[in-house]
Design an enzyme around this catalytic site. Structure first.
Site, PDB file in Angstrom:
ATOM      1  N   HIS A   1      -2.522  -0.778   1.721  1.00 48.78           N
ATOM      2  CA  HIS A   1      -2.654  -0.927   3.193  1.00 48.78           C
ATOM      3  C   HIS A   1      -3.220   0.401   3.550  1.00 48.78           C
ATOM      4  O   HIS A   1      -4.506   0.545   4.898  1.00 48.78           O
ATOM      5  CB  HIS A   1      -1.567  -1.756   3.602  1.00 48.78           C
ATOM      6  CG  HIS A   1      -1.489  -1.601   5.472  1.00 48.78           C
ATOM      7  ND1 HIS A   1      -2.445  -2.845   5.421  1.00 48.78           N
ATOM      8  CD2 HIS A   1      -0.629  -1.242   6.432  1.00 48.78           C
ATOM      9  CE1 HIS A   1      -1.899  -3.051   6.788  1.00 48.78           C
ATOM     10  NE2 HIS A   1      -1.475  -2.121   7.302  1.00 48.78           N
TER      11      HIS A   1
ATOM     12  N   SER B   1      -5.080  -0.847  10.905  1.00 43.48           N
ATOM     13  CA  SER B   1      -3.618  -2.398  10.771  1.00 43.48           C
ATOM     14  C   SER B   1      -3.654  -2.561  12.844  1.00 43.48           C
ATOM     15  O   SER B   1      -4.852  -3.191  13.206  1.00 43.48           O
ATOM     16  CB  SER B   1      -2.467  -1.549  10.764  1.00 43.48           C
ATOM     17  OG  SER B   1      -1.551  -2.413  10.548  1.00 43.48           O
TER      18      SER B   1
ATOM     19  N   ASP C   1      -4.160  -5.151  -0.593  1.00 42.28           N
ATOM     20  CA  ASP C   1      -3.975  -4.174   0.288  1.00 42.28           C
ATOM     21  C   ASP C   1      -1.971  -5.485   1.153  1.00 42.28           C
ATOM     22  O   ASP C   1      -2.413  -6.688   0.375  1.00 42.28           O
ATOM     23  CB  ASP C   1      -4.456  -4.695   1.554  1.00 42.28           C
ATOM     24  CG  ASP C   1      -3.529  -4.444   3.203  1.00 42.28           C
ATOM     25  OD1 ASP C   1      -2.523  -4.490   3.429  1.00 42.28           O
ATOM     26  OD2 ASP C   1      -4.327  -3.848   4.186  1.00 42.28           O
TER      27      ASP C   1
END
Length: 274
Positions: A254, A95, A225
């Site tokens: 995610h 991320s 995601d």
């Protein structure tokens, strides 16, 4: 505690487990090195030296008022590489941490880097712009900021209970423990630091950084995601990073390090050994 102090006086906490080729993990927002513990335990048990730092303003690191943007995040990580004299390292970023890895390579090159992994990562850019029409509109991130300022504790609970782990899907196996862990890590972050980081992860353009990758790179993303949609991230990054490998997890969330832990651990080990 293992800590380095950066040039601007910020203390950066890090974990250092095992021996062997160094694997350096960069965590997502608003978490800490703890988010990588499953992967660190697994890979350290397979003969690797696993390191993960708490980004400035997160976890056990200092909470400076300034420097909460990608250039400084990358420079902090470069100082960690220098302090520990890391060489032939594999960088793994999730991320926001994927953006940190990209900016590190863009600013500091790959003289100390052997391979890279971007997992559920924010590059090339999350924000919708003229050059990136598939991105998310600024109103999405303005909403993040408004909810954060209104009640950040509840906001963190809502994110963890819903889209982050895809616990809002009808067939989801919800783990209250994961929700509480995410909330706890989030609440350890500095209020100003985590607020600033929303801009850093959403508005930073990593396009030119990705073009500078010259090491084997694995790009992993879940096609469900809900935080970093795959169409505006991994699918574009795979075209920008030369000779990269794209691996898509069908139905993946995610947070693949938690919800697809066994598969991710196996894929990381295979990539490290290849």
């Amino acid at each position: 505690m293992s800590i380095i102090t950066t040039k601007d006086g910020t203390e950066i906490y890090y974990k250092d487990w095992g021996t062997g080729q160094p694997i350096v993990f960069s965590h997502g927002w608003p978490l800490s090195a703890d988010a990588w513990e499953s992967q660190m335990f697994f890979l350290a048990s397979h003969g690797y030296r696993c390191l993960a730092h708490d980004r400035r303003g997160h976890g056990r690191s200092s909470q400076p008022w300034s420097g909460n943007e990608m250039d400084t995040y990358a420079d902090d990580l470069a100082e960690l590489f220098e302090a520990l004299n890391l060489k032939d390292a594999v960088m793994i970023g999730h991320s926001t941490g994927g953006g940190e890895v990209a900016r590190f390579i863009g600013r500091h090159g790959t003289s100390r880097v052997a391979k890279a992994v971007l997992m559920g990562a924010v590059p090339p850019i999350m924000l919708k712009t003229e050059a990136n029409p598939g991105g998310l509109p600024i109103e999405v991130f303005d909403g993040f900021r408004a909810s954060y300022l209104a009640d950040r504790s509840q906001f963190f609970l809502d994110v963890a209970s819903g889209p982050f782990f895809s616990f809002n899907r009808p067939d989801a196996k919800v783990s209250q423990g994961l929700i509480y862990s995410w909330w706890m890590q989030g609440m350890m972050s500095g209020h100003k630091n985590a607020y600033d980081c929303i801009k850093a992860f959403s508005e930073t353009d990593f396009t030119e950084d990705l073009k500078k990758f010259d090491v084997p790179t694995l790009i992993i993303h879940g096609d469900d995601d809900q935080i970093v949609p795959i169409g505006a991230s991994a699918l574009l990054s795979a075209k920008l990073v030369k000779n990269s490998t794209l691996k898509i997890y069908p139905g993946g969330s995610h947070s693949l390090g938690d919800t697809s832990k066994e598969q991710l651990n196996a894929d990381l080990l295979e990539f490290l050994q290849s």
